[in-house]
Design a protein around this motif. Sequence first.
Motif, PDB file in Angstrom:
ATOM      1  N   ARG A  68       6.522  -6.363  10.432  1.00  0.00           N
ATOM      2  CA  ARG A  68       7.896  -6.562   9.961  1.00  0.00           C
ATOM      3  C   ARG A  68       8.486  -5.184   9.614  1.00  0.00           C
ATOM      4  N   GLY A  69       9.793  -5.015   9.850  1.00  0.00           N
ATOM      5  CA  GLY A  69      10.457  -3.761   9.472  1.00  0.00           C
ATOM      6  C   GLY A  69      10.217  -2.664  10.485  1.00  0.00           C
ATOM      7  N   SER A  70      10.063  -1.445   9.994  1.00  0.00           N
ATOM      8  CA  SER A  70       9.951  -0.276  10.875  1.00  0.00           C
ATOM      9  C   SER A  70       8.721   0.541  10.535  1.00  0.00           C
ATOM     10  N   VAL A  71       8.225   1.258  11.560  1.00  0.00           N
ATOM     11  CA  VAL A  71       7.144   2.207  11.306  1.00  0.00           C
ATOM     12  C   VAL A  71       7.710   3.389  10.527  1.00  0.00           C
ATOM     13  N   SER A  72       6.841   4.201   9.965  1.00  0.00           N
ATOM     14  CA  SER A  72       7.301   5.323   9.149  1.00  0.00           C
ATOM     15  C   SER A  72       6.686   6.619   9.658  1.00  0.00           C
ATOM     16  N   ASP A  73       7.540   7.643   9.829  1.00  0.00           N
ATOM     17  CA  ASP A  73       6.990   8.952  10.201  1.00  0.00           C
ATOM     18  C   ASP A  73       6.760   9.796   8.945  1.00  0.00           C
ATOM     19  N   THR A  74       6.797   9.128   7.785  1.00  0.00           N
ATOM     20  CA  THR A  74       6.623   9.822   6.511  1.00  0.00           C
ATOM     21  C   THR A  74       5.506   9.143   5.728  1.00  0.00           C
ATOM     22  N   ALA A  75       4.604   9.929   5.186  1.00  0.00           N
ATOM     23  CA  ALA A  75       3.586   9.374   4.291  1.00  0.00           C
ATOM     24  C   ALA A  75       4.083   9.529   2.856  1.00  0.00           C
ATOM     25  N   ALA A 129       4.278   0.595   5.527  1.00  0.00           N
ATOM     26  CA  ALA A 129       4.213   1.473   6.700  1.00  0.00           C
ATOM     27  C   ALA A 129       4.054   2.938   6.315  1.00  0.00           C
ATOM     28  N   ASP A 130       4.434   3.305   5.092  1.00  0.00           N
ATOM     29  CA  ASP A 130       4.297   4.712   4.695  1.00  0.00           C
ATOM     30  C   ASP A 130       3.032   4.956   3.857  1.00  0.00           C
ATOM     31  N   ALA A 131       2.098   4.001   3.882  1.00  0.00           N
ATOM     32  CA  ALA A 131       0.777   4.209   3.256  1.00  0.00           C
ATOM     33  C   ALA A 131      -0.196   4.581   4.371  1.00  0.00           C
ATOM     34  N   TYR A 132      -0.672   5.809   4.339  1.00  0.00           N
ATOM     35  CA  TYR A 132      -1.587   6.283   5.388  1.00  0.00           C
ATOM     36  C   TYR A 132      -2.981   6.474   4.810  1.00  0.00           C
ATOM     37  N   TYR A 155     -12.830   1.328  -0.986  1.00  0.00           N
ATOM     38  CA  TYR A 155     -13.332   1.309   0.387  1.00  0.00           C
ATOM     39  C   TYR A 155     -12.408   2.061   1.343  1.00  0.00           C
ATOM     40  N   TYR A 156     -11.098   2.000   1.052  1.00  0.00           N
ATOM     41  CA  TYR A 156     -10.154   2.634   1.981  1.00  0.00           C
ATOM     42  C   TYR A 156      -8.970   3.232   1.213  1.00  0.00           C
ATOM     43  N   PRO A 157      -9.211   4.391   0.555  1.00  0.00           N
ATOM     44  CA  PRO A 157      -8.102   5.040  -0.158  1.00  0.00           C
ATOM     45  C   PRO A 157      -6.974   5.436   0.808  1.00  0.00           C
ATOM     46  N   HIS A 158      -5.740   5.308   0.319  1.00  0.00           N
ATOM     47  CA  HIS A 158      -4.550   5.633   1.106  1.00  0.00           C
ATOM     48  C   HIS A 158      -3.654   6.565   0.311  1.00  0.00           C
ATOM     49  N   THR A 159      -2.597   7.045   0.950  1.00  0.00           N
ATOM     50  CA  THR A 159      -1.691   7.973   0.262  1.00  0.00           C
ATOM     51  C   THR A 159      -0.945   7.293  -0.883  1.00  0.00           C
ATOM     52  N   ASN A 160      -0.775   5.986  -0.818  1.00  0.00           N
ATOM     53  CA  ASN A 160      -0.201   5.257  -1.954  1.00  0.00           C
ATOM     54  C   ASN A 160      -0.871   3.897  -2.061  1.00  0.00           C
ATOM     55  N   THR A 161      -0.563   3.168  -3.123  1.00  0.00           N
ATOM     56  CA  THR A 161      -1.282   1.921  -3.407  1.00  0.00           C
ATOM     57  C   THR A 161      -0.484   0.672  -2.992  1.00  0.00           C
ATOM     58  N   ASP A 162       0.490   0.841  -2.104  1.00  0.00           N
ATOM     59  CA  ASP A 162       1.210  -0.347  -1.624  1.00  0.00           C
ATOM     60  C   ASP A 162       0.442  -1.002  -0.485  1.00  0.00           C
TER      61      ASP A 162
END
Length: 291
Positions: A242-249, A220-223, A120-127
Amino acid sequence: MSAPDTAALVKEYRENGFAVAERLFDQDEVAELNTAITEVLAVPDIGSVAEVEPGDNSMARRIWAPTKQHAAFERAAAHPGLLDHVEALIGPDILFHYSKLHLKAPQVGSVVEWHQDFAYYPHTNTDLVTALLYLDDTTTENSALQAIPGSHLRGLADHYVDGFFRGKVVGADAPDPSHAVAIEAPAGSVVFIHPLLLHYSSPNRSDRFRRAFLPAYRAADAYPIHFGAHAGHNEAGVRLLRGSVSDTARVEGGTWRLPLAERPFGSLFQLQEGAGDGPAATGYATLEDAK
Ligand SMILES: O=C(O)CCC(=O)C(=O)O
């Protein structure tokens, strides 16, 4: 408070694609959420806050965006003990993705067909992980979640029917139900679902409710890599817990078929049933929790 020992949970999740934390929420917390359900549904038009069972306008089967409708759900989605477990599974930088609430009424509750959430919602990684919190003692009779252990290691199954994404795996691709396990657990337990796990739940044929709150999270790095209406709507409500946002996918290899549906739909129930009148009719355009 010290961090929980999640080593066994992580091992189970990696091997099977799901893992259970029994009674992560105590009885008072469960009671508060069940009271919140009653309060949300105490409106003249249930259809304004929930999707109803086909043919019965008085019976809600899914509450839209519960975290937006009652503070108790907002608190539950950010429950520190829950987030400790999510952190063990997907890492320290945790985004809230979306949430929903399924109400499987006695003798009424609808089927959820075999599917994988990632379809339903593929992302750059599966986390990504969905936390399914049972709000009733749940057994096979009142629709315990069923899953195919290890199916998360075998990629994405075909969720298309007649050339369109229908959010379910049917026909030759459908899992053999004899390979499924029913995930029975007491109220307050959380089932952590890997986004590639094949899972299903039957209609509720018992005399007991099976209510479940399902907040979903992602690293945060799953876009997202697809912004069709149902997936794109989630994005407005995504926020750091929780934690930090990510400027990296972070990008995992693979090929993902996109969820290109025939027409707009509100929930997975509607999509799987071949219904769906579009966002305006379902309310999801304003509540942002589609799937
Ligand atoms: O409520 C259930 O039984 C399952 C829900 C589910 O699988 C989903 O929403 O992805």
